[in-house]
Design an enzyme around this catalytic site. Structure first.
Site, PDB file in Angstrom:
ATOM      1  N   ASP A 144    -128.409  78.578  50.706  1.00 28.46           N
ATOM      2  CA  ASP A 144    -127.687  78.710  51.973  1.00 28.46           C
ATOM      3  C   ASP A 144    -128.064  79.980  52.724  1.00 28.46           C
ATOM      4  OD1 ASP A 144    -126.490  80.308  50.080  1.00 28.46           O
ATOM      5  OD2 ASP A 144    -124.446  79.930  50.753  1.00 28.46           O
ATOM      6  N   SER A 160    -131.000  81.586  52.713  1.00 30.43           N
ATOM      7  CA  SER A 160    -132.324  81.380  53.310  1.00 30.43           C
ATOM      8  C   SER A 160    -132.241  80.477  54.529  1.00 30.43           C
ATOM      9  CB  SER A 160    -133.271  80.753  52.280  1.00 30.43           C
ATOM     10  OG  SER A 160    -133.367  81.557  51.128  1.00 30.43           O
ATOM     11  N   ASP A 217    -127.917  75.726  41.555  1.00 33.47           N
ATOM     12  CA  ASP A 217    -126.452  75.717  41.559  1.00 33.47           C
ATOM     13  C   ASP A 217    -125.870  74.448  42.161  1.00 33.47           C
ATOM     14  OD1 ASP A 217    -126.452  78.212  40.434  1.00 33.47           O
ATOM     15  OD2 ASP A 217    -126.139  79.286  42.314  1.00 33.47           O
ATOM     16  N   VAL A 233    -133.257  80.829  31.455  1.00 37.97           N
ATOM     17  CA  VAL A 233    -133.765  79.609  30.817  1.00 37.97           C
ATOM     18  C   VAL A 233    -133.462  78.405  31.705  1.00 37.97           C
ATOM     19  CG1 VAL A 233    -133.335  78.013  28.901  1.00 37.97           C
ATOM     20  CG2 VAL A 233    -133.679  80.433  28.440  1.00 37.97           C
ATOM     21  N   ARG A 272    -133.601  78.147  34.848  1.00 33.27           N
ATOM     22  CA  ARG A 272    -134.574  77.986  35.936  1.00 33.27           C
ATOM     23  C   ARG A 272    -135.953  77.575  35.411  1.00 33.27           C
ATOM     24  NH1 ARG A 272    -132.561  80.007  40.666  1.00 33.27           N
ATOM     25  NH2 ARG A 272    -131.000  81.664  40.531  1.00 33.27           N
ATOM     26  N   HIS A 327    -142.218  51.543  23.259  1.00 35.04           N
ATOM     27  CA  HIS A 327    -140.775  51.762  23.188  1.00 35.04           C
ATOM     28  C   HIS A 327    -140.382  53.232  23.243  1.00 35.04           C
ATOM     29  CE1 HIS A 327    -140.821  47.521  22.194  1.00 35.04           C
ATOM     30  NE2 HIS A 327    -139.518  47.508  22.386  1.00 35.04           N
TER      31      HIS A 327
END
EC number: 2.7.1.11
Length: 992
Positions: free
Chosen positions: A287, A289, A334, A467, A469, A837
């Site tokens: 938001d 940016s 987020d 982690v 990201r 499978h």
């Protein structure tokens, strides 16, 4: 005032509704108009023959012309006027029907009059006004009057036409004039925190921009690069983004810029863009940016003016750069943007959390420990909530629903203690980093740990951190980023200076455009509401899915203490059965349905081993809390499944339904489950017990259940295929000049193949919907040769060809590979890969787990609602039968009973329960075991554009055209050449 208008030779009609557009086309065909031109902006935007005369904002156009009075040949075709024996010509009537992407202006209120010599035929579809006039209203609301007279005098055919004037030669010269000789230049940038899928978005923007004839630049290092300019603004070529689909993070970098927050910094950024001739910007970020981007756009005219005053540019130099076009895409793990269901990277981050917590669960159970897991989410609890559902957490702390100050400690203890007493060996608590109590005091992982230690639990803290990201994007995020990236470029090309900046979002399965400013404003209101302690408003600003899932989590986990028990009379016996091949999330859905039932006093029963198990053994198991507690991450089917359908022995099934007094049935499965629901519904006249409400949760890797666009297990399947094809492609790239033909499952549905082709960058996709023949294979060979011809042994140059297992009985995977090998002349190698499978996946994906929970609870509520509609008197027999006899007449005690046998469906941006009878009759291809609608066809078209197949084909066609001096043909996807021809005929047949 309504006037009658005579002698109209040309008319343009517009609508924003595709259904009305098709109906209007059929309407004018019924009046005798013929289609002379079809235009589709997506397919024909660069066809110089078709684009002439089309309107800029048209999505589609259909040109219709009336030739009713022309001479016909023996075959019934119109004879060209210069060859006609009677040398008469018509006045000519042309109608241009337009499908536009914005709501059109109101059409004229005037009545347009057309002449005919076949008034009796027209009167069959219109209203007779008098002997000489028929009135009609087209689907767009336009009034049309058809007449065979003038001033009350009936005219014949010869009076409608005039002798051809040989001294006058009509000549129409159409010249293509490029009003703006400069190429459109688009820049793309990533900003703020990185997220998985950003590279897929950049790739889509770069390649679709090139395809649409634009120059495209990458802004390296976010707004920092925009301010610095120079080497930070780099022109991108097709090959620059090769292999980016499988890369995590953002390869063009991201950085937060203090300079851009100042006006002088934005002025410098403006100068840098004008230097490169760029006047359009795609911003991928959060938001903050996107807010900065819209501010930049609003200030742009004044910044340009200042640059002219400063002497940086002249008036002439900035004449073409008076406005900046901005399009936003949300890249954020987020998932905190209002108006969209998911943001790029959110599901990948959720997948990382689920993987980590699944690992933690194993050690926690071994030592009977409790774990407090901290996840990201400063002002948004989406990750906290979804991971809580997907990992079967005991408790969650999220910012939108603040914990009661001084009381949450006791509630946490009660919930964890209760679950321990029920037999659970471990406890998991999810804490969002922005968690707080209702007095705005932060709730930390340490505080939560201390409370659990007081309870006597051995407690550990795990902070997942960055982690979340990391890693490559899951299939959903690659798909989302790709579709949104292409739509962002299309939005830029369709925008005018007056168009508000759009934000590309998604609702359920449909890509949408929203006003950027309003979306950001709503997003910021969440943080403001939390700050003001208005937590009800904060959660209400989230989407309906968030609110619904939060309520489900509370019902099944926190409030499973007996506080939600229904009165005895409202408690139900609900059966759950798995039908068909196993797929991921069957157990997760069964778990969610069971926990919701138990919390409300219902009794859930598992029909073990499908309908054949019920028929042969009558075995039914009542499920308890501890039975299903750890089913959230188990693949396959814990209660057993097979392909048997209800019709194998309806009488025995009815007996066991009656014996166990079932009040409702939830079926989970693919086409066999779909067929079983139809059989049970059709058996209602013979077996009254089947009058109970019944619903199907589509669950199959093939996603071939009619009526819906999503099935449980398909996301897990696609993630498995993405991992598999990434490894295959790496091998192909390492070996250099190698093609892998990968065979995927899906039956007669090409969904899995098309989706996989799109998110892996496959060169070609073979599906049952688009028949394979020698011509398509030859064209693919030409494309592969052309592709490898331009490569100089670079990395990331492995090629994939995806083939659905049922794409052809003749051209098998091995035969295709042999043909390509034979024709390659040793220019490249070919191998086959068949995952088999493995595609069913092991552990269900986070998305499948969450949707399984949502669908399961919805289905239990569906059964509850239909049982409440039963108006039968307090008589057990009448309640079960759902009808009684009054004076010898059978009267049903439930209205619209046919609607109570339904499939839960996702269609575009809507989730609904569709009656099985309606779907079976109107949306099902019974022979091919799939739906009639091919909702994934767009994936093939976009995949062809981004893989380069469409551009290469266009080049080959141009060369062939130059060699043979033949007119070019429309740009259609290669692998659907033969089908496109028949599809075009079929499409026309709809209108004729």
């Amino acid at each position: 005032m309504n006037n009658s208008v005579y002698g109209v030779a040309f008319r343009s009609l517009s609508t924003g509704d595709e259904k009305l557009y098709k109906e209007a086309t059929r309407f004018y065909h019924s009046l005798g108009f013929q289609t002379v031109k079809l235009y589709d902006n997506f397919k024909n935007h660069d066809d110089s023959n078709l684009i002439v005369g089309t309107s800029k904002n048209s999505v589609k156009e259909c040109w219709l012309e009336s030739f009713k009075l022309s001479e016909l040949d023996s075959q019934g075709f119109r004879v060209p006027q210069q060859e006609a024996s009677n040398q008469l010509q018509t006045d000519g009537v042309m109608i241009k029907l337009r499908l536009v992407d914005t709501e059109p202006l109101n059409q004229t209120a005037d009545t347009v009059v057309y002449y005919t010599v076949s008034l009796d035929e027209v009167s069959k579809i219109g209203e007779r006004v008098d002997d000489h006039n028929v009135k009609l209203v087209d689907p767009l609301g336009n009034v049309v009057l058809v007449t065979d007279s003038h001033d009350g005098k009936e005219l014949n055919a010869s009076e409608f036409i005039a002798p051809k004037d040989s001294s006058v030669e009509q000549k129409i010269t159409v010249e293509l004039v490029d009003k703006d000789s400069k190429k459109k230049k688009i820049a793309v940038m990533t900003s703020g925190g990185d997220s998985q899928g950003m590279n897929a978005a950049v790739r889509a923007v770069v390649r679709s921009s090139i395809y649409y004839g634009c120059d495209v630049y990458a802004v390296y290092e976010g707004y920092e690069g925009l301010v610095k300019g120079g080497d930070y603004l780099r022109k991108m070529e097709w090959k620059d983004v090769r292999g980016w689909l499988s890369e995590g993070g953002t390869l063009i970098g991201t950085a937060r810029s203090k300079e851009f927050r100042e006006r002088w910094g934005r002025k410098q950024a403006c100068s840098n863009l004008i230097d490169q001739g760029i006047d359009a910007l795609v911003v991928i970020g959060g938001d903050g940016s996107l807010t900065g981007a819209d501010l930049f756009r609003s200030e742009w005219p004044s910044l340009v003016e200042e640059l002219v005053k400063d002497g940086k540019f002249t008036e002439d130099e900035v004449a073409l750069y008076q406005n900046l076009t901005i399009v936003g895409m949300v890249g954020s793990i987020d998932n905190d943007m209002s108006g969209t269901d998911s943001t790029i990277g959110a599901y990948s981050a959720l997948e990382r959390i689920c993987e980590m917590v699944d690992y933690i669960d194993a050690t926690a159970k071994s030592h009977s420990r409790a774990f407090v897991v901290e996840v990201m989410g400063r002002h948004c609890g989406w990750l906290g909530l979804m991971s809580g559902i997907a990992t079967a957490a005991d408790y969650i702390f999220i910012p939108e629903r603040a914990a009661p100050h001084g009381k949450w400690q006791d509630e946490l203890k009660r919930v964890c203690q209760r679950h321990r007493e029920k037999g659970r060996r471990n406890n998991t608590v999810i804490v969002a980093e922005g968690a707080l109590d209702d007095q705005l005091n932060p709730i930390t992982a340490e505080q939560v740990k201390d409370v659990l230690v007081e309870l006597g639990l051995d407690t550990k803290i795990t902070t997942l951190g960055h982690v979340q990201r990391g890693g490559t994007a899951v299939a959903h995020d690659r798909w989302l980023a790709t579709l949104q990236g292409v739509d962002a470029v299309k939005a830029i090309l369709n925008m005018t200076p007056e168009t508000p900046s759009p934000l590309i979002g998604i609702l359920e399965n449909k890509v949408i455009r929203m006003p950027l400013v309003e979306s950001v404003k709503l997003t910021k209101q969440v943080a403001a509401a939390i700050e003001a302690k208005d937590f009800d408003k904060a959660i209400s600003l989230r989407d309906t899915e968030f609110i619904e899932l939060y309520s489900n989590f509370m019902s099944t986990t926190v409030n499973d203490d007996g506080s939600q028990l229904l009165p005895e009379a409202d408690r139900l016996n609900i059966a759950i059965v798995h039908v068909g091949a196993p797929s991921a999330a069957l157990n997760a859905a069964t778990r969610a349905a069971t926990l919701y039932c138990l919390a409300h006093g219902h009794r859930p029963y598992a029909i073990t081993n499908g309908f054949s198990g019920l028929i042969q053994t009558g075995q039914v198991k009542e499920l308890s809390w501890i039975d299903v507690e750890d089913w959230h991450n188990l693949g396959g089917s814990e209660i057993g499944t097979n392909r048997s359908v209800a019709a194998e022995d309806m009488g025995t099934i009815a007996y066991h339904f009656q014996k166990n007094k079932f009040d409702g049935v939830i079926i989970l499965g693919g086409f066999e489950g779909f067929k079983s629901l139809k059989q049970l519904r059709d058996g209602r006249d013979q077996y009254p017990i089947f009058n109970i409400p019944m619903c199907l949760i589509p669950a199959t890797v093939s996603n071939n259940v009619p009526g819906t666009e999503y099935s449980l297990g398909s996301d897990t399947c696609l993630n498995a295929l993405v991992k598999y094809t990434d490894a295959i492609k790496q091998s192909a790239s390492s070996t250099r000049r190698r093609v892998f033909v990968v065979e995927v499952q899906g039956g007669h549905s090409g969904y899995v193949a098309s989706f996989t082709g799109l998110v892996t960058g496959a060169v070609s996709v073979y599906t049952p919907e688009n028949a394979i023949n020698l011509k398509t294979i030859q064209e693919d060979l030409a494309l592969l040769k052309e592709s490898f011809k331009h490569e100089q042994g670079e990395t990331r140059n492995g090629k994939l060809v995806i083939r659905n297992e049922m794409a052809s009985d003749v051209y098998t995977t091995e035969l295709l590979a042999d043909i390509i090998t034979e024709q390659s002349n040793d220019r490249f190698g070919v191998r086959t890969a068949i995952p088999g499978h493995v595609q069913q996946g092991g552990v269900p994906s986070s998305k499948d787990r969450v949707i399984a929970s949502r669908f399961a609870v919805k289905c239990v509520k569906f059964i509850e609602q239909w049982n409440k509609k039963n108006t039968a008197a307090d008589n057990e027999d009448f309640k079960i039968l759902r009808f009684n006899y009054v004076n010898g007449v059978k009267q049903y005690t439930v209205l619209d009973e046919d609607l109570s046998a339904a499939v839960i469906c996702v269609n575009g941006s809507k989730i609904s329960f569709k009656p099985i009878a309606h779907i079976w009759e109107n949306e099902t291809n019974i022979e091919l075991r799939k739906g009639q609608e091919i909702h994934w066809e767009e994936y093939n078209e976009i995949g062809d554009i981004l893989s380069g197949r469409s551009m290469l084909r266009r080049k080959i066609q141009k060369e062939q055209q130059e060699e043979s001096s033949l007119p070019s043909v429309a740009d259609t996807p290669l692998s659907s050449v033969t089908v496109s021809t028949s599809a075009a005929k079929e499409d026309s047949a709809l209108y004729v």
